[in-house]
Scaffold this motif. Structure first.
Motif, PDB file in Angstrom:
ATOM      1  N   TYR A  58     -68.759 -24.856 -31.623  1.00  0.00           N
ATOM      2  CA  TYR A  58     -68.622 -23.865 -33.077  1.00  0.00           C
ATOM      3  C   TYR A  58     -67.903 -22.863 -33.071  1.00  0.00           C
ATOM      4  O   TYR A  58     -67.824 -22.106 -34.133  1.00  0.00           O
ATOM      5  CB  TYR A  58     -70.221 -23.270 -32.799  1.00  0.00           C
ATOM      6  CG  TYR A  58     -71.608 -24.078 -32.586  1.00  0.00           C
ATOM      7  CD1 TYR A  58     -72.044 -24.944 -33.303  1.00  0.00           C
ATOM      8  CD2 TYR A  58     -72.023 -24.016 -31.058  1.00  0.00           C
ATOM      9  CE1 TYR A  58     -72.982 -25.738 -33.002  1.00  0.00           C
ATOM     10  CE2 TYR A  58     -73.164 -24.839 -30.851  1.00  0.00           C
ATOM     11  CZ  TYR A  58     -73.628 -25.702 -31.847  1.00  0.00           C
ATOM     12  OH  TYR A  58     -74.690 -26.481 -31.410  1.00  0.00           O
ATOM     13  N   LEU A  59     -67.030 -22.880 -32.093  1.00  0.00           N
ATOM     14  CA  LEU A  59     -65.968 -21.758 -32.105  1.00  0.00           C
ATOM     15  C   LEU A  59     -64.893 -21.934 -33.084  1.00  0.00           C
ATOM     16  O   LEU A  59     -64.483 -23.110 -32.995  1.00  0.00           O
ATOM     17  CB  LEU A  59     -65.453 -21.576 -30.661  1.00  0.00           C
ATOM     18  CG  LEU A  59     -66.444 -21.074 -29.630  1.00  0.00           C
ATOM     19  CD1 LEU A  59     -65.906 -20.902 -28.199  1.00  0.00           C
ATOM     20  CD2 LEU A  59     -67.207 -19.704 -29.984  1.00  0.00           C
ATOM     21  N   PRO A  60     -64.701 -20.820 -33.769  1.00  0.00           N
ATOM     22  CA  PRO A  60     -63.401 -21.088 -34.756  1.00  0.00           C
ATOM     23  C   PRO A  60     -62.205 -21.145 -33.848  1.00  0.00           C
ATOM     24  O   PRO A  60     -62.156 -20.463 -32.845  1.00  0.00           O
ATOM     25  CB  PRO A  60     -63.652 -19.944 -35.731  1.00  0.00           C
ATOM     26  CG  PRO A  60     -64.369 -18.826 -34.950  1.00  0.00           C
ATOM     27  CD  PRO A  60     -65.346 -19.823 -34.122  1.00  0.00           C
ATOM     28  N   LYS A  61     -60.930 -21.471 -34.532  1.00  0.00           N
ATOM     29  CA  LYS A  61     -59.823 -21.497 -33.956  1.00  0.00           C
ATOM     30  C   LYS A  61     -59.135 -20.031 -34.612  1.00  0.00           C
ATOM     31  O   LYS A  61     -58.974 -20.040 -35.540  1.00  0.00           O
ATOM     32  CB  LYS A  61     -58.852 -22.671 -34.289  1.00  0.00           C
ATOM     33  CG  LYS A  61     -59.285 -23.833 -33.519  1.00  0.00           C
ATOM     34  CD  LYS A  61     -58.520 -24.919 -34.006  1.00  0.00           C
ATOM     35  CE  LYS A  61     -58.895 -26.115 -33.021  1.00  0.00           C
ATOM     36  NZ  LYS A  61     -60.258 -26.704 -33.669  1.00  0.00           N
ATOM     37  N   THR A 112     -65.434 -24.005 -42.920  1.00  0.00           N
ATOM     38  CA  THR A 112     -64.755 -25.487 -42.599  1.00  0.00           C
ATOM     39  C   THR A 112     -64.646 -26.396 -43.506  1.00  0.00           C
ATOM     40  O   THR A 112     -65.803 -26.637 -44.081  1.00  0.00           O
ATOM     41  CB  THR A 112     -65.493 -25.767 -41.077  1.00  0.00           C
ATOM     42  OG1 THR A 112     -66.981 -26.056 -41.498  1.00  0.00           O
ATOM     43  CG2 THR A 112     -65.360 -24.764 -40.120  1.00  0.00           C
ATOM     44  N   VAL A 134     -74.245 -21.606 -38.736  1.00  0.00           N
ATOM     45  CA  VAL A 134     -73.518 -22.189 -37.656  1.00  0.00           C
ATOM     46  C   VAL A 134     -74.322 -22.705 -36.381  1.00  0.00           C
ATOM     47  O   VAL A 134     -74.076 -23.769 -35.968  1.00  0.00           O
ATOM     48  CB  VAL A 134     -72.453 -21.213 -37.044  1.00  0.00           C
ATOM     49  CG1 VAL A 134     -71.533 -21.906 -35.843  1.00  0.00           C
ATOM     50  CG2 VAL A 134     -71.555 -20.701 -38.179  1.00  0.00           C
ATOM     51  N   ASP A 136     -65.372 -14.411 -34.392  1.00  0.00           N
ATOM     52  CA  ASP A 136     -64.927 -15.110 -35.797  1.00  0.00           C
ATOM     53  C   ASP A 136     -63.949 -14.130 -36.383  1.00  0.00           C
ATOM     54  O   ASP A 136     -63.943 -13.056 -36.178  1.00  0.00           O
ATOM     55  CB  ASP A 136     -66.039 -15.521 -36.435  1.00  0.00           C
ATOM     56  CG  ASP A 136     -65.729 -16.683 -37.234  1.00  0.00           C
ATOM     57  OD1 ASP A 136     -64.433 -17.097 -37.573  1.00  0.00           O
ATOM     58  OD2 ASP A 136     -66.557 -17.250 -37.947  1.00  0.00           O
ATOM     59  N   MET A 176     -70.055 -15.515 -29.860  1.00  0.00           N
ATOM     60  CA  MET A 176     -68.731 -15.762 -30.389  1.00  0.00           C
ATOM     61  C   MET A 176     -68.070 -14.862 -31.169  1.00  0.00           C
ATOM     62  O   MET A 176     -68.520 -13.841 -31.590  1.00  0.00           O
ATOM     63  CB  MET A 176     -68.905 -17.039 -31.270  1.00  0.00           C
ATOM     64  CG  MET A 176     -69.493 -16.702 -32.582  1.00  0.00           C
ATOM     65  SD  MET A 176     -69.764 -18.236 -33.604  1.00  0.00           S
ATOM     66  CE  MET A 176     -68.287 -18.307 -34.430  1.00  0.00           C
ATOM     67  N   TYR A 235     -66.824 -15.910 -43.041  1.00  0.00           N
ATOM     68  CA  TYR A 235     -66.149 -16.086 -41.629  1.00  0.00           C
ATOM     69  C   TYR A 235     -65.625 -17.493 -41.600  1.00  0.00           C
ATOM     70  O   TYR A 235     -66.062 -18.324 -42.300  1.00  0.00           O
ATOM     71  CB  TYR A 235     -67.367 -16.059 -40.689  1.00  0.00           C
ATOM     72  CG  TYR A 235     -68.178 -14.516 -40.840  1.00  0.00           C
ATOM     73  CD1 TYR A 235     -67.552 -13.389 -40.543  1.00  0.00           C
ATOM     74  CD2 TYR A 235     -69.336 -14.475 -41.102  1.00  0.00           C
ATOM     75  CE1 TYR A 235     -67.959 -12.170 -40.473  1.00  0.00           C
ATOM     76  CE2 TYR A 235     -69.995 -13.421 -41.035  1.00  0.00           C
ATOM     77  CZ  TYR A 235     -69.430 -12.204 -40.755  1.00  0.00           C
ATOM     78  OH  TYR A 235     -70.085 -11.104 -40.739  1.00  0.00           O
ATOM     79  N   SER A 236     -64.478 -17.713 -40.770  1.00  0.00           N
ATOM     80  CA  SER A 236     -63.721 -19.046 -40.777  1.00  0.00           C
ATOM     81  C   SER A 236     -64.732 -19.782 -40.316  1.00  0.00           C
ATOM     82  O   SER A 236     -64.419 -21.144 -40.798  1.00  0.00           O
ATOM     83  CB  SER A 236     -62.622 -18.972 -39.866  1.00  0.00           C
ATOM     84  OG  SER A 236     -62.914 -18.684 -38.396  1.00  0.00           O
ATOM     85  N   SER A 237     -65.710 -19.871 -39.484  1.00  0.00           N
ATOM     86  CA  SER A 237     -66.732 -21.080 -39.074  1.00  0.00           C
ATOM     87  C   SER A 237     -67.590 -21.287 -40.107  1.00  0.00           C
ATOM     88  O   SER A 237     -68.106 -22.425 -40.281  1.00  0.00           O
ATOM     89  CB  SER A 237     -67.335 -20.493 -37.811  1.00  0.00           C
ATOM     90  OG  SER A 237     -68.137 -19.352 -38.123  1.00  0.00           O
TER      91      SER A 237
END
Length: 198
Positions: free
Chosen positions: A194-197, A147, A5, A64, A62, A142-144
């Motif tokens: 870079y932050l995931p929702k 993507t 990331v 995640d 962050m 991880y969701s990030s």
């Protein structure tokens, strides 16, 4: 894996700003932590979900969440969420055994009374995704990292599993000026893109 990331953007910007060379080494978070303990690494970017974090100087960059990834033809491709019970006998790909994420997943599966059916332990994201795309295996990411999936499906894990990521460095040792500059740079770095929702 979280280095995917942030790198090389973070290190490139640091080197441009300070003209201080950085040598990067890739390890799972558990191994990296041991190297910090032994003063073989000055600092580690790591999954910070371990029991003795207070033993280190640290900074969280962050948070995640875990997702489960499968091919578009996988039997779970249409599911809205995945539970540990659904993974009984499912072949899965996990990161190497020195990964906090792998330990977390195995612990969750065993807590649900499931012996993990690990097809492969792997350190390469490309290899993990190739297995996912092949249709027979699923993988926790991880969701990030998941993507823009074009040829695989991302399924939320229920109950949700989250992790914090950041930097750790050893307490009680001399901190050279270059490391101090890097820590300050990271603490002021804008990670918002870079932050995931969650």
């Amino acid at each position: 894996m979280i280095s995917t990331v942030f790198f090389p953007r973070v290190t490139d910007q640091f080197q441009e700003q300070y003209n201080i060379p950085i040598q990067l080494l890739e390890y799972g978070s558990l191994r990296a932590r041991t190297l910090v303990d032994n003063e073989q690494l000055d600092i580690a970017m790591a999954n910070m979900d371990f029991y003795n974090l207070d033993k280190y100087n640290s900074y969280v960059m962050m948070e995640d969440r875990y997702v489960y990834c499968v091919s578009k033809t996988h039997r779970y491709a249409g599911e809205k969420e995945i539970t540990m019970d659904m993974l009984k006998d499912e072949p899965i790909i996990l990161f190497n055994t020195d990964s906090v994420q792998t330990q977390t997943v195995i612990t969750r599966l065993r807590s649900a009374g499931i012996t993990p059916n690990v097809h492969m332990y792997c350190s390469q994201l490309v290899t993990v995704l190739n297995f996912v795309r092949g249709g027979k295996c699923g993988a926790f990411l991880y969701s990030s990292l998941a993507t823009n999936p074009r040829d695989f499906v991302v399924i939320p894990v229920s109950p949700e599993i989250t992790s914090k990521f950041g930097i750790i460095w050893k307490k009680g040792v001399f901190v050279p000026d270059q490391l101090t500059k890097f820590v300050k740079f990271i603490q002021e770095y804008d990670v918002t893109p870079y932050l995931p929702k969650l």
